[in-house]
Enzyme design. Structure first.
Site, PDB file in Angstrom:
ATOM      1  N   GLU A 122      40.427  82.487  50.324  1.00 10.92           N
ATOM      2  CA  GLU A 122      39.774  81.993  49.108  1.00 10.92           C
ATOM      3  C   GLU A 122      39.277  83.173  48.292  1.00 10.92           C
ATOM      4  OE1 GLU A 122      36.495  79.600  50.391  1.00 10.92           O
ATOM      5  OE2 GLU A 122      37.760  78.415  51.724  1.00 10.92           O
ATOM      6  N   LYS A 178      36.262  85.205  46.408  1.00 12.31           N
ATOM      7  CA  LYS A 178      34.820  85.351  46.611  1.00 12.31           C
ATOM      8  C   LYS A 178      34.163  85.363  45.233  1.00 12.31           C
ATOM      9  CE  LYS A 178      31.483  87.901  49.344  1.00 12.31           C
ATOM     10  NZ  LYS A 178      30.421  87.990  48.372  1.00 12.31           N
ATOM     11  N   ASP A 201      31.421  85.454  42.334  1.00 10.90           N
ATOM     12  CA  ASP A 201      30.247  86.296  42.196  1.00 10.90           C
ATOM     13  C   ASP A 201      29.201  85.573  41.365  1.00 10.90           C
ATOM     14  OD1 ASP A 201      28.759  88.476  42.649  1.00 10.90           O
ATOM     15  OD2 ASP A 201      29.749  89.765  41.195  1.00 10.90           O
ATOM     16  N   TYR A 203      32.573  74.989  51.021  1.00 16.40           N
ATOM     17  CA  TYR A 203      32.168  74.921  52.431  1.00 16.40           C
ATOM     18  C   TYR A 203      31.465  73.598  52.697  1.00 16.40           C
ATOM     19  CZ  TYR A 203      30.001  76.744  56.766  1.00 16.40           C
ATOM     20  OH  TYR A 203      29.608  76.962  58.052  1.00 16.40           O
ATOM     21  N   LYS A 218      36.035  92.988  50.083  1.00 12.84           N
ATOM     22  CA  LYS A 218      35.511  93.201  48.727  1.00 12.84           C
ATOM     23  C   LYS A 218      36.387  94.183  47.960  1.00 12.84           C
ATOM     24  CE  LYS A 218      30.872  93.164  48.548  1.00 12.84           C
ATOM     25  NZ  LYS A 218      29.799  92.637  47.698  1.00 12.84           N
ATOM     26  N   CYS A 276       9.618 107.944  18.279  1.00 10.01           N
ATOM     27  CA  CYS A 276      10.819 107.313  17.748  1.00 10.01           C
ATOM     28  C   CYS A 276      11.757 108.362  17.150  1.00 10.01           C
ATOM     29  CB  CYS A 276      10.425 106.282  16.684  1.00 10.01           C
ATOM     30  SG  CYS A 276      11.853 105.523  15.907  1.00 10.01           S
ATOM     31  N   CYS A 289      11.855 107.630  13.137  1.00 10.77           N
ATOM     32  CA  CYS A 289      10.720 107.721  12.207  1.00 10.77           C
ATOM     33  C   CYS A 289       9.567 108.522  12.774  1.00 10.77           C
ATOM     34  CB  CYS A 289      10.250 106.321  11.807  1.00 10.77           C
ATOM     35  SG  CYS A 289       9.381 105.466  13.127  1.00 10.77           S
ATOM     36  N   CYS A 343       9.448 100.978  19.189  1.00  8.81           N
ATOM     37  CA  CYS A 343       8.866 101.692  18.070  1.00  8.81           C
ATOM     38  C   CYS A 343       8.045 100.664  17.289  1.00  8.81           C
ATOM     39  CB  CYS A 343       9.952 102.281  17.179  1.00  8.81           C
ATOM     40  SG  CYS A 343       9.270 102.821  15.609  1.00  8.81           S
ATOM     41  N   CYS A 396      10.397 101.975   9.762  1.00  8.71           N
ATOM     42  CA  CYS A 396      11.384 102.665  10.595  1.00  8.71           C
ATOM     43  C   CYS A 396      12.785 102.254  10.127  1.00  8.71           C
ATOM     44  CB  CYS A 396      11.143 102.282  12.054  1.00  8.71           C
ATOM     45  SG  CYS A 396      12.299 103.042  13.177  1.00  8.71           S
TER      46      CYS A 396
HETATM   47  S1  IVH Z   1      31.665  80.880  52.700  1.00 13.30           S
HETATM   48  C1  IVH Z   1      28.959  80.885  56.472  1.00 13.30           C
HETATM   49  N1  IVH Z   1      33.286  81.175  50.688  1.00 13.30           N
HETATM   50  O1  IVH Z   1      29.406  85.031  49.489  1.00 13.30           O
HETATM   51  C2  IVH Z   1      29.718  81.365  55.299  1.00 13.30           C
HETATM   52  N2  IVH Z   1      31.150  82.221  50.565  1.00 13.30           N
HETATM   53  O2  IVH Z   1      28.079  86.962  51.604  1.00 13.30           O
HETATM   54  C3  IVH Z   1      29.475  80.589  54.099  1.00 13.30           C
HETATM   55  N3  IVH Z   1      30.734  83.383  48.439  1.00 13.30           N
HETATM   56  O3  IVH Z   1      26.338  83.591  50.277  1.00 13.30           O
HETATM   57  C4  IVH Z   1      29.984  81.201  52.875  1.00 13.30           C
HETATM   58  N4  IVH Z   1      32.658  82.908  47.515  1.00 13.30           N
HETATM   59  O4  IVH Z   1      27.355  82.992  48.081  1.00 13.30           O
HETATM   60  C5  IVH Z   1      32.078  81.473  51.204  1.00 13.30           C
HETATM   61  N5  IVH Z   1      34.809  81.298  48.952  1.00 13.30           N
HETATM   62  C6  IVH Z   1      33.618  81.590  49.451  1.00 13.30           C
HETATM   63  C7  IVH Z   1      32.677  82.360  48.744  1.00 13.30           C
HETATM   64  C8  IVH Z   1      31.444  82.662  49.346  1.00 13.30           C
HETATM   65  C9  IVH Z   1      31.498  83.513  47.355  1.00 13.30           C
HETATM   66  C10 IVH Z   1      29.391  83.962  48.589  1.00 13.30           C
HETATM   67  C11 IVH Z   1      28.335  83.037  49.078  1.00 13.30           C
HETATM   68  C12 IVH Z   1      27.732  83.670  50.283  1.00 13.30           C
HETATM   69  C13 IVH Z   1      28.189  85.085  50.161  1.00 13.30           C
HETATM   70  C14 IVH Z   1      28.398  85.652  51.541  1.00 13.30           C
END
Ligand code: IVH
Length: 669
Positions: A113, A115, A117, A226, A312, A406, A409, A424, A430
């Site tokens: 999946e 990740k 942000d 999840y 990451k 500043c 001015c 300022c 200014c």
């Molecule tokens: S699973 C027990 N899946 O990453 C694990 N987390 O450092 C449950 N996050 O706090 C998390 N995308 O905020 C999972 N596809 C994804 C995610 C994900 C982002 C974040 C989440 C978590 C942090 C883990």
């Protein structure tokens, strides 16, 4: 302070703070203000720092540092919200696969999946209805932000179909799409406020705001990834996710079953490139074991599951030299340090400048002139400096000093306690502040005076033809023509457009004035409420904060604006030149049922939102006020009405109406 004295005071503070917490969270009663509370907490933090031998695990200071704030109810997570173990190295993904395969006796099927942000959220559904939304907090306990989360349209309040478990938890990430982030920052800048640093901070800050109507105005979204519960439909993660999609959840479409390391690595490589095209930010890929039985077999460490790992992505970085630091002054006087760099290519463009935010940032980096620096591009428009290579620093390198006066001015700068920025204070003399105000005034969403760009405004200012926004209306064609590179036709055009701008609708004129914190939306609300600059200028603080969406900060800024003789003089001149200073047409009013009634709204409502009720009161001739006094007509109360308000109302013999009673009065049931 002597040790004994410190110990006694620490004990006393802990007891006080714990009592206040109990009053606040359990009894729903606040005896002291947030300010006083924060003051006590700060004193305790300071004492514990001075006398670390008295630190204890159960001190109320131990909660500080998690994302818990005092304003929300805190809730225990039924299942702790763990994090994921992270890696930047492909080799560690191989190690992970080896570890998992050895423990299970075979190589499992994985789900890959993205990740996301943003800010993680845990949603509980009971009988198909959203019951609560809790932030991560410290992993054990988070903030109940249900009312804010309800404003996110893609989160179902009620599920579709009927094959969901009676009770389950679904977790995911709240994020702000890039487009929404850009728009929001544009809006903040146009209001003279500081923009947000990146979409993630904005998302986590927004879900913890006190006013759900502001949350509703920000285009947050959510991906869920999840599920947890005793009776999930399938024995594997992937199918559960697909099922959850049928129930109405927004499940990422990028989820993929991967068998073996090659498929995992392909997924990672693909998204490392493709992520640049996504409309939101991701910072990596998550690899999870698909089978729930296998997940149980693998178990957890104290911090994270053994059945998942996050890979990451490295943010693209470049290394270059810091040539100089310049200080820019904005329309509202904020001073921003900007780094001039030796040009260097980064993620598709050549970078010459980077933002340094404020003095704290410079100190944090311990930046010296000529330093070799690392820069990154985040969600920000201009890149930022993320680190310094101190090994590359010369012996006599000069530290970067923040300026005291500043640069435009010469006025001594000021920095208010609790604020990060220097200002300022020379608002009316200014140059960049004057020019900034004029540029804002003529901009498209304000007076929309075509033909007058930044360059011509600058020329007009430098040649002494305009010193403030009102001077625009004194301009003569003959003097404009004399400017560099200005033709007859363009000058005619400018004069014509300035003339035309006099009939700009009042709400836009109000926005154009550039009153701090008064953006387009607030200007519309004020114009609708007050109808003319005259009435607005006479408004008192209480009346202003009584209007929905107008809080303390905006009210203070408006009072401040009209308190300045400079501003009132400019307004007077604008009016004399014929600029429209009032709303046209009659006020939109549905009835006068509530005419002469002053009403306080309190508690949580089910049938309509609080904002809707406030609007209904106004549209039916009533007036919203915020505090209970003997002058009010009645209280419109929902669930969980504040105890102190209730007591006061009973004491004063004021009627308390419920939602239904109120709607009946308006014939709206
Ligand atoms: S699973 C027990 N899946 O990453 C694990 N987390 O450092 C449950 N996050 O706090 C998390 N995308 O905020 C999972 N596809 C994804 C995610 C994900 C982002 C974040 C989440 C978590 C942090 C883990």
């Amino acid at each position: 302070m002597k040790k004994k004295e410190a110990f006694d005071r620490i004990e006393q503070l802990r007891k006080k703070i714990n009592d206040h917490n109990y009053n606040y969270y359990v009894l729903n009663e606040s005896i002291i203000s947030d300010f006083q509370y924060d003051h006590l907490l700060k004193e305790l933090i300071d004492l514990e720092e001075m006398f670390p031998e008295y630190r204890t695990e159960d001190s109320p200071t131990m909660r500080v540092g998690s994302d818990i704030t005092r304003q929300f109810r805190q809730v225990n997570h039924r299942y702790p919200m763990l994090s994921l173990s992270n890696t930047y190295s492909e080799e560690e993904i191989f190690d992970f696969n080896k570890r998992v395969s050895t423990a299970l006796g075979e190589e499992p099927v994985y789900v890959c999946e993205l990740k996301y942000d943003g800010a993680s959220i845990s949603l509980t559904y009971k009988n198909g209805i959203l019951d609560s939304a809790i932030t991560r907090g410290d992993g054990e306990m988070g903030d109940d932000v249900t009312n804010n989360i309800r404003t996110i349209r893609s989160i179902p309040l009620k599920l579709r179909n009927d094959d969901y478990p009676d009770e389950f938890i679904i977790r995911g990430e709240i994020y702000l799409p890039l487009e929404g982030f850009r728009k929001l920052n544009e809006e903040l800048i146009s209001k003279g406020e500081q923009p947000f640093a990146n979409p993630r901070n904005t998302a986590s800050g927004t879900i913890k705001m006190q006013d759900p109507s502001i949350v509703a105005g920000r285009p947050l979204d959510c991906y869920l990834y999840y599920l947890l519960g005793d009776s999930l439909p399938y024995d594997n993660h992937y199918e559960n996710l697909q099922k959850a999609r049928e129930w109405g959840f927004r499940i990422p479409e990028q989820v993929k079953i991967c068998r073996g390391m090659t498929e995992i690595m392909d997924y990672i490589d693909y998204w490392d490139e493709e992520r640049k095209k996504l409309p939101f930010e991701i910072d990596g890929v998550v690899i999870k074991v698909n089978s729930l039985d296998d997940q149980v077999k693998l178990g957890y460490t104290a911090k994270s599951p053994r059945w998942a790992i996050a890979y990451k992505f490295k943010a693209e970085q470049a290394r270059t030299k810091l040539v100089s630091v310049v200080f820019q002054v904005g329309r509202t006087g904020t001073v921003t340090p900007v780094a001039n760099l030796e040009p260097v290519p980064l993620a598709g463009t050549v970078v010459k400048r980077a933002t340094l935010h404020n003095e704290a940032q410079i100190k944090l980096l311990n930046l010296h002139i000529n330093d070799t620096v690392y820069i990154e591009k985040g969600g920000e428009i201009i890149p930022k400096i993320v680190g310094v290579d101190i090994n590359d620093r010369g012996y006599n390198a000069e530290p970067v000093q923040f300026i005291t006066n500043c640069p435009e001015c010469g006025s001594p700068l000021i920095k208010l306690p609790g604020e990060a920025n220097h200002y300022c204070p020379n608002i009316y003399e200014c140059p960049p502040q004057i020019k900034g105000r004029i540029e804002h005034f003529i901009s498209r969403k304000a007076m929309d005076i075509d033909g007058l760009g930044e360059e011509i405004t600058d020329l007009l200012y430098r040649s002494g033809l305009i010193k403030d926004i009102a001077d625009l209306y004194t301009l003569k064609k003959e003097s404009i023509v004399e400017l560099e590179r200005m033709g007859e036709k363009s000058a005619d055009n400018i004069i014509k457009n300035i003339e035309k701008s006099k009939s700009t609708p009042f709400n836009r004129v109000l926005y154009a004035l550039g009153i701090r914190f008064v953006g387009e939306t607030v200007a519309k609300i004020l114009a609708r409420h007050f109808r003319s600059i005259e009435l607005l200028s006479m408004a008192e603080y209480d009346e202003l904060v009584g209007i929905p969406e107008i809080g303390d900060k905006i009210a203070g800024s408006i009072i401040n604006y009209f308190g300045s003789p400079n501003n009132t003089e400019v307004l007077e001149r604008l009016r004399n030149y014929g600029v429209n200073m009032e709303s046209s047409g009659s006020q939109k009013s549905i009835s006068e049922i509530l005419k002469g009634k002053t009403i306080v709204i309190s508690g949580e409502f089910e049938k309509h939102s609080r904002e809707d009720y406030k609007r209904m009161i106004e549209e039916n001739g009533g007036k919203n006020v915020s505090s209970v006094s003997s002058n009010i007509s009645f209280i419109l109360a929902g669930g969980n009405m504040g105890l102190s308000k209730k007591e006061k109302a009973v004491k004063l013999g004021i009627r308390i109406l419920g939602e239904d009673d109120f709607l009946e009065i308006l014939n709206k049931v």
